[in-house]
Every structure is written in structure tokens, then in C-alpha cells.
Scaffold this motif. Structure first.
Motif, PDB file in Angstrom:
ATOM      1  N   ALA A 154      12.615   4.615   1.261  1.00  0.00           N
ATOM      2  CA  ALA A 154      11.701   3.535   1.644  1.00  0.00           C
ATOM      3  C   ALA A 154      10.399   3.668   0.860  1.00  0.00           C
ATOM      4  O   ALA A 154       9.892   4.765   0.645  1.00  0.00           O
ATOM      5  N   THR A 155       9.886   2.521   0.440  1.00  0.00           N
ATOM      6  CA  THR A 155       8.638   2.496  -0.309  1.00  0.00           C
ATOM      7  C   THR A 155       7.496   2.208   0.659  1.00  0.00           C
ATOM      8  O   THR A 155       7.245   1.051   1.029  1.00  0.00           O
ATOM      9  N   LEU A 156       6.840   3.258   1.086  1.00  0.00           N
ATOM     10  CA  LEU A 156       5.714   3.142   2.013  1.00  0.00           C
ATOM     11  C   LEU A 156       4.450   3.575   1.294  1.00  0.00           C
ATOM     12  O   LEU A 156       4.408   4.652   0.690  1.00  0.00           O
ATOM     13  N   CYS A 157       3.440   2.728   1.349  1.00  0.00           N
ATOM     14  CA  CYS A 157       2.200   2.996   0.621  1.00  0.00           C
ATOM     15  C   CYS A 157       1.004   2.860   1.552  1.00  0.00           C
ATOM     16  O   CYS A 157       1.039   2.114   2.547  1.00  0.00           O
ATOM     17  N   LEU A 158      -0.036   3.592   1.208  1.00  0.00           N
ATOM     18  CA  LEU A 158      -1.321   3.510   1.902  1.00  0.00           C
ATOM     19  C   LEU A 158      -2.329   2.893   0.954  1.00  0.00           C
ATOM     20  O   LEU A 158      -2.613   3.435  -0.110  1.00  0.00           O
ATOM     21  N   ASP A 159      -2.859   1.735   1.343  1.00  0.00           N
ATOM     22  CA  ASP A 159      -3.795   1.011   0.503  1.00  0.00           C
ATOM     23  C   ASP A 159      -5.102   0.831   1.277  1.00  0.00           C
ATOM     24  O   ASP A 159      -5.154   0.062   2.241  1.00  0.00           O
ATOM     25  N   PRO A 160      -6.166   1.530   0.900  1.00  0.00           N
ATOM     26  CA  PRO A 160      -7.434   1.391   1.635  1.00  0.00           C
ATOM     27  C   PRO A 160      -8.064   0.016   1.507  1.00  0.00           C
ATOM     28  O   PRO A 160      -8.962  -0.317   2.271  1.00  0.00           O
ATOM     29  N   ARG A 161      -7.589  -0.803   0.549  1.00  0.00           N
ATOM     30  CA  ARG A 161      -8.123  -2.160   0.435  1.00  0.00           C
ATOM     31  C   ARG A 161      -7.760  -3.011   1.650  1.00  0.00           C
ATOM     32  O   ARG A 161      -8.437  -3.998   1.950  1.00  0.00           O
ATOM     33  N   GLN A 162      -6.694  -2.655   2.362  1.00  0.00           N
ATOM     34  CA  GLN A 162      -6.318  -3.406   3.560  1.00  0.00           C
ATOM     35  C   GLN A 162      -7.358  -3.291   4.667  1.00  0.00           C
ATOM     36  O   GLN A 162      -7.467  -4.182   5.518  1.00  0.00           O
ATOM     37  N   TYR A 163      -8.122  -2.224   4.664  1.00  0.00           N
ATOM     38  CA  TYR A 163      -9.128  -2.001   5.704  1.00  0.00           C
ATOM     39  C   TYR A 163     -10.549  -2.249   5.203  1.00  0.00           C
ATOM     40  O   TYR A 163     -11.510  -1.972   5.926  1.00  0.00           O
ATOM     41  N   GLY A 164     -10.686  -2.758   3.982  1.00  0.00           N
ATOM     42  CA  GLY A 164     -12.002  -3.037   3.449  1.00  0.00           C
ATOM     43  C   GLY A 164     -12.786  -1.814   3.045  1.00  0.00           C
ATOM     44  O   GLY A 164     -14.017  -1.876   2.924  1.00  0.00           O
ATOM     45  N   ILE A 165     -12.099  -0.696   2.835  1.00  0.00           N
ATOM     46  CA  ILE A 165     -12.805   0.542   2.479  1.00  0.00           C
ATOM     47  C   ILE A 165     -13.253   0.516   1.025  1.00  0.00           C
ATOM     48  O   ILE A 165     -14.342   0.993   0.693  1.00  0.00           O
ATOM     49  N   VAL A 166     -12.418  -0.025   0.158  1.00  0.00           N
ATOM     50  CA  VAL A 166     -12.748  -0.130  -1.264  1.00  0.00           C
ATOM     51  C   VAL A 166     -12.659  -1.595  -1.663  1.00  0.00           C
ATOM     52  O   VAL A 166     -12.002  -2.406  -0.975  1.00  0.00           O
ATOM     53  N   PRO A 167     -13.309  -1.998  -2.765  1.00  0.00           N
ATOM     54  CA  PRO A 167     -13.221  -3.390  -3.211  1.00  0.00           C
ATOM     55  C   PRO A 167     -11.790  -3.791  -3.581  1.00  0.00           C
ATOM     56  O   PRO A 167     -10.923  -2.944  -3.837  1.00  0.00           O
ATOM     57  N   ILE A 168     -11.561  -5.086  -3.614  1.00  0.00           N
ATOM     58  CA  ILE A 168     -10.228  -5.601  -3.895  1.00  0.00           C
ATOM     59  C   ILE A 168      -9.777  -5.258  -5.306  1.00  0.00           C
ATOM     60  O   ILE A 168      -8.589  -5.005  -5.569  1.00  0.00           O
ATOM     61  N   ASN A 169     -10.710  -5.221  -6.248  1.00  0.00           N
ATOM     62  CA  ASN A 169     -10.327  -4.984  -7.640  1.00  0.00           C
ATOM     63  C   ASN A 169     -10.044  -3.520  -7.950  1.00  0.00           C
ATOM     64  O   ASN A 169      -9.663  -3.191  -9.080  1.00  0.00           O
ATOM     65  N   GLU A 170     -10.227  -2.622  -6.994  1.00  0.00           N
ATOM     66  CA  GLU A 170      -9.953  -1.202  -7.215  1.00  0.00           C
ATOM     67  C   GLU A 170      -8.652  -0.823  -6.510  1.00  0.00           C
ATOM     68  O   GLU A 170      -8.556  -0.916  -5.288  1.00  0.00           O
ATOM     69  N   ALA A 171      -7.684  -0.408  -7.288  1.00  0.00           N
ATOM     70  CA  ALA A 171      -6.379  -0.008  -6.731  1.00  0.00           C
ATOM     71  C   ALA A 171      -6.391   1.491  -6.462  1.00  0.00           C
ATOM     72  O   ALA A 171      -6.381   2.308  -7.396  1.00  0.00           O
ATOM     73  N   LYS A 172      -6.437   1.861  -5.188  1.00  0.00           N
ATOM     74  CA  LYS A 172      -6.446   3.265  -4.770  1.00  0.00           C
ATOM     75  C   LYS A 172      -5.245   3.546  -3.872  1.00  0.00           C
ATOM     76  O   LYS A 172      -5.345   4.239  -2.859  1.00  0.00           O
ATOM     77  N   THR A 173      -4.104   3.032  -4.263  1.00  0.00           N
ATOM     78  CA  THR A 173      -2.920   3.128  -3.423  1.00  0.00           C
ATOM     79  C   THR A 173      -2.264   4.495  -3.571  1.00  0.00           C
ATOM     80  O   THR A 173      -2.146   5.026  -4.679  1.00  0.00           O
ATOM     81  N   VAL A 174      -1.828   5.055  -2.437  1.00  0.00           N
ATOM     82  CA  VAL A 174      -1.073   6.302  -2.407  1.00  0.00           C
ATOM     83  C   VAL A 174       0.263   5.997  -1.742  1.00  0.00           C
ATOM     84  O   VAL A 174       0.303   5.608  -0.572  1.00  0.00           O
ATOM     85  N   CYS A 175       1.348   6.139  -2.481  1.00  0.00           N
ATOM     86  CA  CYS A 175       2.671   5.772  -1.980  1.00  0.00           C
ATOM     87  C   CYS A 175       3.490   7.013  -1.649  1.00  0.00           C
ATOM     88  O   CYS A 175       3.227   8.119  -2.149  1.00  0.00           O
ATOM     89  N   ALA A 176       4.496   6.792  -0.803  1.00  0.00           N
ATOM     90  CA  ALA A 176       5.395   7.876  -0.418  1.00  0.00           C
ATOM     91  C   ALA A 176       6.176   8.352  -1.633  1.00  0.00           C
ATOM     92  O   ALA A 176       6.599   7.566  -2.480  1.00  0.00           O
ATOM     93  N   GLY A 177       6.370   9.634  -1.704  1.00  0.00           N
ATOM     94  CA  GLY A 177       7.070  10.226  -2.834  1.00  0.00           C
ATOM     95  C   GLY A 177       6.145  10.883  -3.817  1.00  0.00           C
ATOM     96  O   GLY A 177       6.570  11.738  -4.607  1.00  0.00           O
ATOM     97  N   SER A 178       4.868  10.498  -3.783  1.00  0.00           N
ATOM     98  CA  SER A 178       3.910  11.109  -4.690  1.00  0.00           C
ATOM     99  C   SER A 178       3.419  12.440  -4.133  1.00  0.00           C
ATOM    100  O   SER A 178       3.519  12.714  -2.927  1.00  0.00           O
ATOM    101  N   GLU A 179       2.903  13.251  -5.035  1.00  0.00           N
ATOM    102  CA  GLU A 179       2.426  14.575  -4.613  1.00  0.00           C
ATOM    103  C   GLU A 179       1.214  14.472  -3.707  1.00  0.00           C
ATOM    104  O   GLU A 179       1.091  15.225  -2.730  1.00  0.00           O
ATOM    105  N   LYS A 180       0.315  13.529  -3.992  1.00  0.00           N
ATOM    106  CA  LYS A 180      -0.869  13.357  -3.160  1.00  0.00           C
ATOM    107  C   LYS A 180      -0.504  12.912  -1.742  1.00  0.00           C
ATOM    108  O   LYS A 180      -1.140  13.314  -0.764  1.00  0.00           O
ATOM    109  N   PHE A 181       0.509  12.065  -1.652  1.00  0.00           N
ATOM    110  CA  PHE A 181       0.920  11.585  -0.335  1.00  0.00           C
ATOM    111  C   PHE A 181       1.398  12.739   0.540  1.00  0.00           C
ATOM    112  O   PHE A 181       0.990  12.860   1.703  1.00  0.00           O
ATOM    113  N   TYR A 182       2.254  13.588   0.007  1.00  0.00           N
ATOM    114  CA  TYR A 182       2.779  14.701   0.795  1.00  0.00           C
ATOM    115  C   TYR A 182       1.691  15.732   1.099  1.00  0.00           C
ATOM    116  O   TYR A 182       1.655  16.323   2.184  1.00  0.00           O
ATOM    117  N   LYS A 183       0.787  15.942   0.162  1.00  0.00           N
ATOM    118  CA  LYS A 183      -0.317  16.865   0.427  1.00  0.00           C
ATOM    119  C   LYS A 183      -1.222  16.346   1.534  1.00  0.00           C
ATOM    120  O   LYS A 183      -1.674  17.109   2.396  1.00  0.00           O
TER     121      LYS A 183
END
Length: 278
Positions: free
Chosen positions: A171-200
Motif C-alpha cells: 500500500a502506498t501511504l504517505c504523510l504530507d504536511p501540506r494537508q494540515y497547512g504546516i508548510v506552503p503548497i509549493n513545498e513538497a515535504k512528503t514522506v511515504c511508506a517504504g522510505s527509510e525516513k518513514f520507518y525511522k
């Protein structure tokens, strides 16, 4: 033998004095003050540390950096909220003391300690002012409770994604802080499942600790709301007592004045009779 009797009388006098002093404590106000201090301490302490943990998570796992210019980014907002927490802690520490003092001076037991006292118009205005101010603070704490529930909801979603990422394979599950207004829309700070940062991040203590700290802060805000409601009940009861005491005071003044007038009339008639007899 006489020394033992004197010592027993002294101990009895101290015991009666202690009982009298304990009877003069406004216990409802004391309970509300303890609950208020506990709630404010829990909210301010856990909220401050949870905000610090949020900064660590954003910097380490989402690679969000502080703006070099004086812009209103997420880190500036967190700093502002921390200063607000400092103000809340100091303000409600003083306010709790003021409410305790008000509870002492409007308690019915204070008459047994210091004798009769006069209810002034200023005292009634102070009681009414505390009722209005406490009601406003109760509404403010309701807003703070609703605001504190937002980060709890956000971290619950993050925790839920971390749990489902290990259950749903592929499953492709991602965390995008833009959904909560934490970062501007033009900045992609997505962390998806399967990446090393996500598991850490999911296995880190920062995420789990920050989530539970926000829950404790929410509980503290709820305790402060309950304390404000308790204070409203206590202040309303004190207001009713002050109002009844004021009426009783007017009645006693009128009664004393009438008795003095009757005494003066009786004295005058007695003098007239004495003069007529002589």
C-alpha cells in the motif's frame, strides 16, 4: 497535678484553635484551585514539550527548515504558542490565588473566626466581577481544549498510518504536511511508506512521546475547564451568601435603629415623668 491540668487545658485550647482554623478553610474553592493548578501545569508542561517534539520531527524527518527571513512559518507559530503557554501559566497561578482569597472572605465560616463583618457594595461588585471573569475564562478554556484536540487528531492519523503501513503490504501511504497547512503548497515535504525516513519516524521515540504529550495536554485543558465550572458553582454560592448577608445586615441595621429610637423615647418619657414628679 496542677501542672498536668494546665498542660491538658493548653492542649485542648490548641486543638480547638486548629479545628476552628480548619473550619474556616473554603474547601470547595481549595479543591477547585488544586484542580486548576493541576490542569494548567499539565497543559503548559506537556504542551511545551510536545511542541518541542513537533519541531524535532519536522526538522529531522520532513526536512522542514526555518525561514531565514521574518516570515510567519510553522516554527514562528510554535514559538508564539510557547510564549502564550508561559503567559497562561503565570496568569492562572495568580488568578487561582485571587479566587482562593475571594473564597476566604466570602465564606460563612469567616464570621466565626473574626466576628461579624460588614458587606459593602464593593464586596458585592468584586464577587459579581469574579463570576463574569470566570465564565469568560471557562469559554476560553473550552476554545483551548478544542484547539488542543487538533494536534491530537493529526498525530493519531500519523500513528494510524504507521500502524497500517506494516499491515497492508504494497500500500502506498504517505504523510504530507501540506494537508494540515504546516508548510506552503509549493513545498513538497512528503514522506511515504517504504522510505527509510518513514520507518525511522514510526520507530522513533519522538513520535510516540509527542503523541502522548499532546494527549496529556488535552487532558490538562479538560481539567482546567472542569475547574472553571467548579469555580462558577462556588462563586455563585458565595454570591448568594453575600446577597443574603447584605439583606440580613440591612435588617439588623433597621432593627437596631428602631430599638434605639424606642429606647430614646422611653428614656425621654421617664425623664419627663421624673421632672413632673419633682
Amino acid at each position: 497535678m496542677e501542672e498536668d491540668m494546665d498542660e491538658g487545658q493548653t492542649q485542648k485550647g490548641c486543638l480547638e484553635c486548629c479545628i476552628k482554623c480548619l473550619g474556616g478553610i473554603p474547601y470547595p474553592s481549595l479543591i477547585a484551585t488544586i484542580l486548576l493548578y493541576a490542569g494548567v501545569a499539565l497543559f503548559c508542561g506537556c504542551g511545551h514539550e510536545a511542541l518541542s517534539g513537533t519541531v524535532t520531527i519536522l526538522q529531522n524527518y520532513f526536512e522542514v527548515v526555518r525561514s531565514p527571513v521574518d516570515a510567519l512559518d510553522v516554527f514562528t507559530m510554535i514559538d508564539i504558542i510557547k510564549y502564550v503557554i508561559y503567559g497562561i501559566a503565570s496568569a492562572f497561578f495568580v488568578y487561582g490565588i485571587l479566587l482562593m482569597v475571594e473564597g476566604f472572605f466570602t465564606s460563612g465560616a469567616i464570621k466565626d473566626l473574626y466576628g461579624d463583618f460588614k458587606i459593602t457594595t464593593c464586596g458585592r461588585c468584586v464577587s459579581a466581577w469574579f463570576i463574569m471573569l470566570t465564565y469568560i475564562f471557562m469559554l476560553a478554556w473550552l476554545g483551548v481544549t478544542a484547539f488542543t484536540s487538533l494536534p491530537v487528531f493529526i498525530y493519531f492519523n500519523i500513528w494510524n498510518i504507521c500502524q497500517n503501513a506494516t499491515v497492508l503490504e504494497g500500500a502506498t501511504l504517505c504523510l504530507d504536511p501540506r494537508q494540515y497547512g504546516i508548510v506552503p503548497i509549493n513545498e513538497a515535504k512528503t514522506v511515504c511508506a517504504g522510505s527509510e525516513k518513514f520507518y525511522k519516524m514510526c520507530e522513533s521515540n519522538e513520535l510516540d512521546m509527542t503523541f502522548h504529550l499532546f494527549i496529556c495536554a488535552l487532558a490538562g485543558a479538560g481539567a482546567a475547564v472542569i475547574a472553571m465550572i467548579h469555580y462558577l458553582m462556588v462563586l455563585s454560592a458565595n454570591w448568594a451568601y453575600v446577597k443574603d448577608a447584605c439583606r440580613m445586615q440591612k435588617y439588623e441595621d433597621i432593627k437596631s435603629k428602631e430599638e434605639q429610637e424606642l429606647h430614646d423615647i422611653h428614656s425621654t418619657r421617664s425623664k419627663e415623668r421624673l421632672n413632673a414628679y419633682t
